[in-house]
Design an enzyme around this catalytic site. Structure first.
Site, mmCIF file in Angstrom:
data_model
loop_
_atom_site.group_PDB
_atom_site.id
_atom_site.type_symbol
_atom_site.label_atom_id
_atom_site.label_comp_id
_atom_site.label_asym_id
_atom_site.label_seq_id
_atom_site.Cartn_x
_atom_site.Cartn_y
_atom_site.Cartn_z
ATOM 1 C CE LYS A 132 -30.349 -29.426 -50.813
ATOM 2 N NZ LYS A 132 -30.528 -28.307 -51.756
ATOM 3 C CE1 TYR A 167 -27.335 -31.672 -54.147
ATOM 4 C CE2 TYR A 167 -26.791 -32.554 -51.652
ATOM 5 C CZ TYR A 167 -26.562 -31.533 -52.705
ATOM 6 O OH TYR A 167 -25.889 -30.393 -52.665
ATOM 7 C CB SER A 198 -18.227 -22.590 -57.385
ATOM 8 O OG SER A 198 -17.351 -23.383 -58.032
#
Length: 374
Positions: A132, A167, A198
């Site tokens: 991403k 991020y 997850s």
């Protein structure tokens, strides 16, 4: 290879029950683990599941890292022990601004708890992110319509995209601590591993889809587009990610650097589909772009079918909506090659790799041994 040798390193894995958390717990316990022998602590929001190798943890803590007070109370007494943080934790929301707020709060709470004491031993933090970085917020319902991804193969020093991205926020938080500790950033592609905890577990999502189709005698139809069926992609085996993070955490040359981490090979989804058909003993059906198929729509009422599969096979109790993320399949509708360059990682001295087409059956077998799949 240039190695630092801290005395008796103590690792704190935040997000220990996810795919890479499991692989990292196992890797740090190996006699050959770089920088070892390691003491390994783990943090998760929930108790350890029965399939987790709990004997490999020296200490496990149930902790909501969004809660600043609880995080400080539990972690600050350990600040004179913990030398390395392996950050794998993730909170997911459709809105990227909410993602930034949640994930930044978690990382800040943990770092503040571990560095506020003058006796803090924390020396390195590894941060796991992903592609991403180069795509932008692909799951944000508003921003995803505006994105122009970087050209593949993705390279670590590409400039940031002009969109909000949690991020970026996490990297900036780590950089703000650079006077007192070092860090490394590990950008994964599609992660292949074994866990029910997850959020983005594409292998488990596709496994659930395959087993439901098989249970109902439907053909196992491809869920992406013709482009991804025929063009190159890459993936990241959880074991390779674990190895790279351990390597970076004890290698001075890797300090304050970002590294892509993939298996080092490429594949088409046509190749993967054949591997999945073999793994689940299902007939291979070639992709037909004339046939329209909406995976999310098909699976939305299949929770009871999955419940029956779990019950009939005596599996670890899971709910389909908790272990499968069918909206994530929209990635397979992209029309560019999803490939990262791993040249930088190799040039810095990390040479871990995996054969993706061989690793998928290995992980399917692992999921069966864990009684997550029949």
């Amino acid at each position: 290879m240039e190695q630092a040798n801290p005395t008796q390193p103590v690792a704190l894995i935040v997000g220990v029950t996810g795919m890479v958390g499991v692989a990292l717990t196992e890797a740090l316990n190996k006699p050959t683990a770089l920088g070892g022998p390691w003491t390994v602590y783990g943090v998760s929001r929930q108790p350890l599941p029965t399939w987790f190798p709990s004997s490999l943890l020296n200490k496990h803590m149930i902790l909501d890292t969004l809660n600043q007070q609880q995080t400080h109370e539990i972690l600050s007494p350990l600040s004179s022990q913990i030398t390395h943080v392996f950050w794998l934790a993730l909170q997911v929301n459709e809105s990227e601004q909410v993602n930034i707020s949640l994930n930044s709060t978690m990382l800040s709470n943990v770092l503040n708890a571990l560095t506020s004491s003058p006796t803090s031993k924390l020396s390195h933090v590894t941060l796991q992110t992903g592609t991403k970085q180069y795509l932008g917020p692909v799951f944000d319902p508003i921003l995803s319509t505006q994105l122009v991804p970087r050209d593949p193969p993705f390279i670590e020093d590409y400039p940031r995209l002009p969109f909000p991205n949690f991020y970026y926020a996490l990297e900036d938080i780590l950089a703000s601590y650079s006077n007192s500790l070092t860090y490394s950033v590990h950008r994964a592609s599609l992660i292949i591993g074994a866990s029910t905890r997850s959020f983005y577990n594409l292998l488990l999502t596709l496994a659930v889809y395959a087993l439901v189709r098989k249970h109902q005698n439907y053909p196992f139809r491809y869920v992406g587009n013709k482009y991804s069926w025929e063009h190159f992609w890459d993936a990241s085996d959880a074991r390779v990610l674990a190895e790279q993070q351990i390597w970076a955490s004890v290698t001075n040359k890797a300090n304050n650097e970002a590294f892509n981490c993939t298996n080092g090979d490429v594949f088409t989804w046509k190749m993967i589909w054949r591997v999945l058909c073999d793994a689940f003993d299902i007939e291979f059906v070639p992709f037909d772009e004339k046939e329209e198929f909406d995976l999310v729509e098909f699976m939305k009422d299949k929770g009871e079918v999955w419940d029956r599969i779990v019950e009939e096979n005596g599996l670890y109790k899971t709910k389909m909506e908790e272990i499968a993320y069918f909206n994530g399949i929209k990635l397979l509708q992209l029309e560019f090659q999803h490939v990262c360059s791993v040249n930088k990682s190799r040039e810095f001295g990390f040479h871990g790799y995996a054969n993706t087409l061989k690793s998928i059956p290995e992980w399917v077998q692992k999921l069966k041994q864990m009684k997550i799949l029949p």
